[in-house]
Design a protein around this motif. Structure first.
Motif, short mmCIF file in Angstrom:
data_model
loop_
_atom_site.label_atom_id
_atom_site.label_comp_id
_atom_site.label_asym_id
_atom_site.label_seq_id
_atom_site.Cartn_x
_atom_site.Cartn_y
_atom_site.Cartn_z
N LEU A 146 -91.12 66.85 91.85
CA LEU A 146 -91.48 67.98 90.98
C LEU A 146 -92.91 67.79 90.46
N THR A 147 -93.73 68.83 90.55
CA THR A 147 -95.10 68.75 90.06
C THR A 147 -95.13 69.09 88.56
N HIS A 148 -96.23 68.76 87.91
CA HIS A 148 -96.37 69.05 86.48
C HIS A 148 -96.37 70.56 86.22
N ASP B 41 -90.72 65.48 85.34
CA ASP B 41 -91.14 64.93 86.64
C ASP B 41 -90.35 63.67 86.99
N THR C 234 -93.70 67.34 80.39
CA THR C 234 -93.49 67.47 81.83
C THR C 234 -93.32 66.11 82.50
N PHE C 235 -93.83 65.04 81.88
CA PHE C 235 -93.64 63.71 82.46
C PHE C 235 -92.16 63.33 82.45
N PRO D 161 -87.63 63.67 91.31
CA PRO D 161 -88.71 63.24 92.20
C PRO D 161 -89.21 64.41 93.06
N ARG E 139 -94.90 72.95 88.01
CA ARG E 139 -93.54 73.47 88.14
C ARG E 139 -92.65 73.00 86.99
N ALA E 140 -92.86 71.78 86.53
CA ALA E 140 -92.09 71.29 85.39
C ALA E 140 -92.38 72.13 84.15
N ARG F 292 -87.38 54.84 86.71
CA ARG F 292 -88.33 55.71 86.01
C ARG F 292 -88.15 55.71 84.50
N SER G 41 -82.70 64.49 82.23
CA SER G 41 -83.62 65.07 81.23
C SER G 41 -82.90 65.38 79.92
#
Length: 337
Positions: free
Chosen positions: A79-81, A73, A69-70, A77, A83-84, A222, A130
């Motif tokens: 997106l929470t863990h 995420d 999920t990192f 930008p 939801r990921a 990132r 991703s």
């Protein structure tokens, strides 16, 4: 009329690819038996795995998904863990159920992301970033495994497939460089592919350029999170495969383990069958057997590994979809008030 004919040809082409993949899997499964792998003994070994081992394997699998999920995420930008993780599981569940189901999974993820307030452009950038880092990792891992096997003397100084793995790693490097803003070499290759295919009117180069537009600004900020997340995920998948082999009584050196993992991850790119089913298992087992692993043990370990990274994602992803639908319905009902 022309569009209908093109659609029919596309369906026939996909059906032909699926049939070819099934034939390849049947041929490979037969040869695994000829190499000494017993499917009956492998299933019997798996059935004897204790529940505490299964709990440990499940915990490592879930930890790997959480670490991944990192990557997600960092690709989007805001997106929470949680939801990921929902995106990952739900998309995988659809992709693992349908031939070439990645498109259906992507459409579902688009619906989710738009419902969370992100734009179509945000989603496009999310998919590009991703997927680029995921594909680059899958293409680079076989070359790393080949180098380790060569250095440790398990392969000759110039194994016949070293060139292919090097080419795959170069492709991964091109994708990574393009995401960092150095897209010219990749776009030149796309243009050359257009010319070779004699389809210069398709706009492949302009489409690739449009997809990469603005991606480099995000990646340059990132890239550490993207790299750490993807590396951690690959390590945990390797740990999961090692544990799966260990629990069925097979011990393999790290370079051999890495080669089996590299084969499994790379073959998922050929997702003609749902999730690469059949191709991944037979390919990974063949690599392990070729490097001296017990045939039945390798088969049992890989099947147990795929039970988590492929089969378990379907029901767990289905639960994630149902929870998302329930949350969405409650939000829609609450909106008027």
């Amino acid at each position: 009329m022309e569009r209908t004919a093109t659609s029919r040809r596309g369906r026939l082409r996909r059906l032909g690819l699926l049939l070819a993949a099934v034939l390849v899997v049947m041929w490979a499964a037969h040869h695994l038996g000829a190499a000494g792998a017993s499917w009956t003994a492998a299933w019997a070994t798996i059935s004897e795995v204790g529940r505490w081992w299964l709990l440990l394997l499940g915990a490592v699998w879930l930890l790997g998904l959480w670490v991944h999920t990192f990557v997600l995420d960092a690709s989007l930008p805001g997106l929470t863990h949680g939801r990921a993780l929902t995106l990952n599981l739900s998309g995988s569940a659809i992709a693992n159920l349908l031939p070439l189901g990645g498109v259906a999974g992507t459409v579902l993820n688009l619906t989710m992301i738009r419902g969370w307030g992100h734009t179509n452009r945000d989603f496009a950038r999310f998919v590009v970033v991703s997927k680029v880092w995921d594909v680059a990792a899958r293409l680079t891992l076989p070359a790393v495994a080949a180098v380790l096997l060569t250095v440790t003397g398990r392969l000759g100084p110039w194994p016949p497939w070293l060139g292919l793995t090097t080419l795959a790693a170069a492709a991964g490097a091109l994708l990574t460089a393009a995401s960092l803003g150095r897209a010219r070499p990749l776009l030149r290759l796309v243009t050359a592919a257009e010319r070779i295919a004699r389809r210069s009117g398709t706009g492949w180069t302009s489409a690739a350029g449009a997809l990469l537009d603005g991606v480099d600004h995000l990646v340059r900020r990132r890239w550490r999170a993207l790299t750490a997340g993807m590396a951690g995920y690959c390590v945990l998948e390797g740990v999961l495969l090692w544990l799966c082999l260990t629990v069925v009584g097979v011990s393999v050196p790290v370079p051999v383990l890495l080669a089996g993992l590299a084969a499994a991850r790379a073959l998922t790119l050929a997702a003609v069958t749902p999730g690469g089913t059949g191709l991944v298992e037979t390919g990974a087992v063949a690599v392990l057997i070729g490097l001296g692993t017990d045939a039945t043990g390798a088969l049992a370990g890989v099947l147990l590994f795929r039970a988590f990274v492929f089969a378990a994602e379907i029901p767990v992803g289905g639960i994630a979809i149902l929870l998302w639908l329930a949350t969405r319905r409650r939000r829609d009902h609450a909106a008027p008030s």
